[in-house]
Design an enzyme around this catalytic site. Structure first.
Site, PDB file in Angstrom:
ATOM      1  N   PHE A 199       4.065   1.256  10.262  1.00  0.00           N
ATOM      2  CA  PHE A 199       3.140   1.960   9.369  1.00  0.00           C
ATOM      3  C   PHE A 199       3.876   3.072   8.620  1.00  0.00           C
ATOM      4  CE2 PHE A 199      -1.429   0.992  11.080  1.00  0.00           C
ATOM      5  CZ  PHE A 199      -1.171  -0.365  11.012  1.00  0.00           C
TER       6      PHE A 199
ATOM      7  N   ASN B  26       0.844  -1.203   0.000  1.00  0.00           N
ATOM      8  CA  ASN B  26       0.000   0.000   0.000  1.00  0.00           C
ATOM      9  C   ASN B  26       0.875   1.246   0.000  1.00  0.00           C
ATOM     10  OD1 ASN B  26      -0.380  -1.277   2.864  1.00  0.00           O
ATOM     11  ND2 ASN B  26      -1.032   0.782   3.281  1.00  0.00           N
ATOM     12  N   ASP B  27       0.655   2.193   0.851  1.00  0.00           N
ATOM     13  CA  ASP B  27       1.206   3.547   0.697  1.00  0.00           C
ATOM     14  C   ASP B  27       2.684   3.634   0.289  1.00  0.00           C
ATOM     15  OD1 ASP B  27      -1.121   3.611   2.171  1.00  0.00           O
ATOM     16  OD2 ASP B  27      -0.261   4.646   3.874  1.00  0.00           O
TER      17      ASP B  27
HETATM   18  C1  FRU Z   1      -3.131   4.689   4.702  1.00  0.00           C
HETATM   19  C2  FRU Z   1      -2.791   3.904   5.965  1.00  0.00           C
HETATM   20  C3  FRU Z   1      -1.919   4.739   6.851  1.00  0.00           C
HETATM   21  C4  FRU Z   1      -1.195   3.699   7.660  1.00  0.00           C
HETATM   22  C5  FRU Z   1      -1.008   2.597   6.646  1.00  0.00           C
HETATM   23  C6  FRU Z   1      -1.033   1.212   7.229  1.00  0.00           C
HETATM   24  O1  FRU Z   1      -3.390   3.905   3.599  1.00  0.00           O
HETATM   25  O2  FRU Z   1      -3.976   3.528   6.621  1.00  0.00           O
HETATM   26  O3  FRU Z   1      -2.601   5.682   7.634  1.00  0.00           O
HETATM   27  O4  FRU Z   1       0.025   4.173   8.148  1.00  0.00           O
HETATM   28  O5  FRU Z   1      -2.042   2.740   5.697  1.00  0.00           O
HETATM   29  O6  FRU Z   1      -0.633   0.273   6.297  1.00  0.00           O
END
Ligand code: FRU
Length: 493
Positions: free
Chosen positions: A98, A38-39
């Site tokens: 995270f 993800n991010d």
């Molecule tokens: C955004 C999020 C962040 C967090 C991460 C966890 O997509 O929810 O706020 O740090 O993904 O994977």
């Protein structure tokens, strides 16, 4: 002490990642080495290369056990995987490492500032932590967490406190913004400062969500651009506002004024960063030649589960790097200009006049840069609907349709081969300009990014349609004229 968890992840990703044929991945968008992404995290320029880390679960294609994956690039378009950088191996980050960011230190090392999450009685606890390294290996610091609950003003949540984005001030000191949440459940952006990256002090509530733009604000980024200040956030639980925002997780750009004495940001305008289906949690880097470049996660929480292709050992992609500017109070995005160095096989059709359906010789493909301008024929009225279809074969396509009379542009992947009932359409308002529309569409196997009117708006969608569907076609229910220029991207091999 070497982290067993990190060594395990590195061995696991190497074994599985090496087996993935590059032709089964996007050609120039970063996908995870293996498993789930993800991010974007730690997007930075360090020791002559761009570094892009990412939220990462190497063990499966669903979100779990957040590690940081890692890749480097000389030009933001060719990526090389490096071993995973962080594993959730400490008591303070046992539930996950995270999102966060990166900055180089005065002594030449690189500092990663990330959110460590742990479970404790009564819920989750999120704190900000650091790891320091050389661009390959990172060591978590003994003084972690470096920003913890007591640093927060009273009333702010300790379980929704995440995603630090760090930068250096002209005097050499560091600042970061972190997403926070008040007792009202609404987002706050918190500003902290540090002389060295290890000792942090709370400065101010930089901005707060009055309730109009979703609830919690994730993944903030804050920077000056073209005489203004820009705050990017990814709000959860948005409500639609006309066609500007849509339900669920969204992305918002606020443009405004920053008051350094009060350490407060005053937004003057806000807009969706991306009006398409798949874009979230963008992060920016300042390039050595002064460009502000943004990359986002080319998925979205509300649509990612149903669009997973079970047969694929990776899930998630990053967007194109996009150059940002502020013009007439709006955020503009343009594909990184170096993408143009990888165009070949130019096919051009100027002033093509048609009504009905049309295909053009040489205009097809799935790794494509397509420039398109449409206008009404010879001073006549605009058509009611103009449609561009791509990733098309007899059964499948993804469509972009423009309805000049309503100023609506829509992306629709309902017919892309998806068997799930999730969001497949998104619309945005584009100023009609007499039925004239300019598009630049970038296709990279499993995605489409549509830049409207020189980057005034962008619509992004991931697709899973197999690559055999490579047709591109045009349709108009009235007379239009079109200029089309199409290039193949990265055709060199
Ligand atoms: C955004 C999020 C962040 C967090 C991460 C966890 O997509 O929810 O706020 O740090 O993904 O994977």
């Amino acid at each position: 002490m070497e982290s067993q968890k990190l060594l395990l992840a590195r061995a696991y990703e190497k074994e599985g990642g090496e087996k993935i044929d590059p032709s089964a991945r996007p050609r120039f968008h970063l996908s995870p080495y293996l498993g789930w992404m993800n991010d974007p995290n730690g997007f930075s320029y360090y020791k002559g290369e761009y570094h892009l880390f990412y939220q990462y679960n190497p063990y499966s294609t669903v979100w779990d056990s957040m590690h940081w994956g890692h890749a480097v690039s000389p030009d933001l378009l060719h990526w090389t995987y490096l071993p995973a950088a962080l594993a959730p191996d400490q008591p303070y980050d046992s539930f996950g490492c995270f999102s966060g960011s990166a900055i180089d230190l005065a002594d030449g090392r690189q500092l990663l500032l990330y959110t460590g999450v742990r479970k404790e009685e009564g819920g989750e606890r999120q704190t900000q932590c650091v790891a320091v390294g050389d661009g390959l290996n990172y060591r978590k610091c003994a003084q972690n967490p470096v920003i913890d609950g007591p640093a927060l003003p009273a009333g702010l949540s300790r379980s929704s406190f995440r995603d630090p984005k760090v930068w250096r001030e002209p005097d050499g000191s560091l600042r970061c913004v972190v997403g926070g949440c008040g007792g009202d459940g609404l987002g706050r952006i918190l500003l902290f400062s540090s002389p060295d990256g290890f000792r942090w002090a709370f400065e101010s509530i930089l901005a707060e969500n009055g309730g109009r733009l979703g609830r919690m604000w994730e993944c903030p980024d804050f920077f000056p651009l073209d005489g203004k200040h820009v705050l990017l956030v990814s709000p959860q639980d948005m409500l639609p506002e006309g066609l500007e925002y849509h339900n669920g997780n969204g992305t918002v750009c606020m443009i405004g004024r920053y008051d350094e004495a009060k350490k407060r940001f005053y937004p003057e305008k806000d807009q969706a960063i991306d009006c398409g289906i798949d874009f979230y949690a963008p992060q920016t880097v300042l390039t050595p030649d002064g460009r502000r470049v943004m990359i986002g996660w080319m998925q979205n929480w509300d649509t990612c589960a149903p669009t997973r292709d079970e047969a694929r050992p990776w899930f998630g992609q990053m967007s194109l790097p996009r150059e940002l500017s502020v013009q007439n109070g709006r955020l503009y995005q343009r594909p990184l200009r170096e993408l143009e160095d990888h165009r070949s096989g130019r096919v051009e059709h100027r002033d093509a006049a048609f009504e009905g359906e049309l295909t053009l010789p040489g205009v097809e493909g799935r790794t494509v840069d397509l420039e398109l301008t449409i206008r009404p024929q010879d001073g006549g009225a605009p058509c009611r609907r103009f449609t561009l279809r791509f990733a098309q074969d007899g059964r499948r396509h993804t469509a972009l349709s423009f309805r000049p009379h309503e100023s609506v542009l829509e992306i629709d992947r309902s017919f892309s081969g998806s068997r799930r009932a999730c969001v497949h359409q998104r619309r945005c308002l584009v100023p009609s300009r007499d039925g004239t529309l300019k598009l630049r569409v970038i296709l990279d196997r499993f995605s489409a990014e549509v830049f409207v009117n020189d980057g005034e708006q962008v619509l992004t969608a991931a697709i899973t349609t197999d690559e055999a569907a490579k047709g591109i076609s045009f349709a108009a229910d009235g007379p239009v004229r079109m200029d089309v220029t199409k290039y193949d991207l990265f055709a060199e091999g």
